[in-house]
Design an enzyme around this catalytic site. Structure first.
Site, short mmCIF file in Angstrom:
data_model
loop_
_atom_site.label_atom_id
_atom_site.label_comp_id
_atom_site.label_asym_id
_atom_site.label_seq_id
_atom_site.Cartn_x
_atom_site.Cartn_y
_atom_site.Cartn_z
CG HIS A 145 -52.48 -105.28 -57.65
ND1 HIS A 145 -52.29 -103.99 -58.65
CD2 HIS A 145 -52.73 -104.49 -56.63
CE1 HIS A 145 -52.12 -102.80 -57.97
NE2 HIS A 145 -52.46 -103.01 -56.63
CG ASP A 170 -50.14 -103.40 -53.80
OD1 ASP A 170 -50.40 -104.62 -53.67
OD2 ASP A 170 -50.01 -102.54 -54.86
CD GLU A 171 -52.14 -99.40 -55.55
OE1 GLU A 171 -51.72 -98.18 -55.81
OE2 GLU A 171 -51.89 -100.05 -56.35
CB SER A 172 -57.48 -104.45 -51.20
OG SER A 172 -56.43 -105.32 -51.62
CG LEU A 173 -57.85 -98.86 -53.96
CD1 LEU A 173 -57.85 -97.57 -54.95
CD2 LEU A 173 -57.31 -98.26 -52.92
#
Ligand code: TNX
Length: 505
Positions: free
Chosen positions: A227, A308-311
């Site tokens: 992000h 979050d969401e460190s894809l």
């Protein structure tokens, strides 16, 4: 048997006994006691009824309001309220006194004879120490006055933490002296191509002080290592090139949104494509400087660092990052908070607080990740997405909001038990928080519609014990319906959802 109407209070208090009769508010009503608590009462009574009650010293007369502090009267944030000939509020601390005033304001009603209060005896104290809401000021920038309005709305429901999501792919929102280009270049954008914005340090101090005057602690979040696209607008050397994922590509096509491009403002809603350069020491200088300056501005104990969401990030890089970043927060004297994905990392700093955003029935590895914070001596904030996410639509046809976690009416927001979601002891639950993500939110008006009335349901789960006799959906709906007048007078543009029996009394 017909039950009497419950008192028009949200959240429901620990115990309440109604007595016969009313105590009138009139031009001769006065307030006696603590000046700063009195100010909160005087302003809001004036706004509601146009009567400005004076603050005086001396002995109370019938009809007066007496505000007292008595540290022996109950636990933290507790209060007693007695509406009799005289109205007495006793706070166990300043926050308790403030909450007693919020209750008194909810009881203030007009009937044929004018304004007044139902006679009651109330004893009240919260269930959880952490009662929060989150405002995403990164996807949509809210000016200081609007952030203050959101804080006021939260405090009126006895929430005591407001989490500000200060950075995301779409924008960076706080000036940092040692990295000055952030406020010039990384803050210009928002989701949907809307105007950006950035808080100066004085703006941020003003927000923190306003929150403190309502007994609200600001929990600032700099979301890392993902992000972070917006950081690259100012400091391209700190971020990786965007890494696409299938979900992002599908969503961008469906919504007609452009894909992220390095060095250009990102205005879509996709997640998981960005990361800071985890193995590069210059990044760590940036992380240390930004968190240190943020800590200096933050009197509260918590610094949220996302996670979050460190894809597009490998497991080992993510672990390296979260371990080092949580340790850094401890080193600068704060308690780290991170989204539950960080619980996949063995050696997150001891005491790190985890914020769970899985479902009320956990899926996959989410419960284990959340439980790992507790194994490391930390506690948990519950924000289950299918119940407490204020950005989910009320119903499929609602114009605002997303629906990836389902659609959520007031019943859905209320129908879960915070201590029963995860396989941890009850003491491990620090509290409950309702996040408002703002991809679809473009004004305070939009925010109001998504938050109210559902935020009242989450506030009650955070404050009111599970065994309280009023903790039932029919009681809650009735009590929310009776907030309509207060919300209107506070300028809150709530969604008049049909499940609530909205009342004009
Ligand atoms: C997931 S919840 C996110 C956010 C989005 C939100 C939209 C979480 C920790 N991350 O980046 O804004 O969904 O509902």
């Amino acid at each position: 048997m017909v039950l009497p109407d419950p008192l028009p209070l949200v959240p429901a208090p620990l115990s309440a006994i109604s007595d016969a009769g009313r105590t009138r508010l009139s031009d001769s009503t006065r307030v006696i006691g603590d000046a700063s608590a009195a100010a909160a009462l005087i302003e809001r009574v004036a706004a509601r009824c146009g009567i400005r009650i004076p603050l005086v010293a001396g002995e109370p007369r019938p009809g007066d309001v007496v505000l007292r502090l008595d540290a022996t009267s109950g636990p933290a944030e507790a209060y007693r309220l007695r509406v009799g000939d005289v109205i007495e509020i006793t706070g166990a601390d300043a926050a308790g006194l403030f909450y007693g005033i919020q209750t008194l304001l909810q009881l203030l009603r007009e009937d044929d004879e004018g304004w007044g209060w139902q006679r009651v005896r109330i004893e009240d104290a919260p269930r959880f120490a952490y009662r929060g809401m989150m405002l995403d000021v990164a996807r949509h920038f809210f000016p200081v006055a609007e952030v203050k309005a959101v804080i006021d709305r939260a405090a009126a429901l006895k929430l005591n933490h407001v989490h500000l999501h200060l950075s995301d792919d779409q924008g960076w929102r706080l000036h940092i002296d040692s990295w000055p280009l952030l406020s010039q270049m990384s803050s210009v954008s928002s989701a949907n191509g809307d105007q950006g914005g950035c808080y100066s340090k004085d703006d941020y101090r003003e927000i923190v002080a306003h929150a403190a005057s309502r007994h609200v602690t600001i929990v600032p979040e700099i979301d890392l290592p993902g992000h972070t696209h917006a950081i690259g607008l100012a400091y391209p050397e700190l971020v990786e090139d965007p890494v696409m994922n299938d979900h992002l590509l599908a969503d961008a096509a469906r919504l007609g949104q452009a894909l992220p491009v390095a060095g250009e403002p990102y205005t879509g809603w996709g997640v998981g494509h960005s990361s800071v350069r985890i193995r590069q020491e210059r990044t760590w200088r940036f992380v240390r400087d930004a968190l240190t300056e943020l800590a200096e501005l933050t009197p509260g104990p918590y610094l949220h660092i996302g996670g979050d969401e460190s894809l597009g990030t490998s497991k080992s890089d993510f672990a390296y990052f979260m371990e080092r970043a949580t340790a850094l927060v401890v080193e600068i004297g704060k308690t780290p908070v991170a989204w539950h994905e960080a619980g996949a990392v063995d050696r997150i700093a001891e005491g790190t607080v985890g914020q769970y955003w899985g479902r009320t029935s956990p899926e996959g590895t989410h419960a284990a990740e959340a439980a790992h914070f507790v194994h490391r001596g930390g506690r948990l904030i519950l924000s289950p997405a299918d119940a407490s996410y204020l950005d989910m639509k009320y119903s499929d046809d609602f114009p605002l909001g997303l629906s990836w976690a389902g659609v959520t009416d007031v019943r859905d927001a209320y129908d879960w038990e915070p201590a029963a979601v995860l396989p941890v002891d009850d003491e491990a639950i620090l509290g409950v928080e309702a996040p408002l993500w703002t991809e679809t939110v473009r004004s305070l008006h939009d925010a109001d519609q998504l938050t109210h009335p559902r935020i009242a349901a989450v506030a009650e789960l955070a404050w009111t014990s599970a065994d309280n006799p009023e903790r039932r959906i029919d009681s809650l709906r009735h009590r929310i319906g009776r907030q309509a007048l207060l919300w209107q007078s506070d300028g809150i543009r709530y969604h008049p959802i049909a499940e609530i029996p909205w009342s004009t009394r």
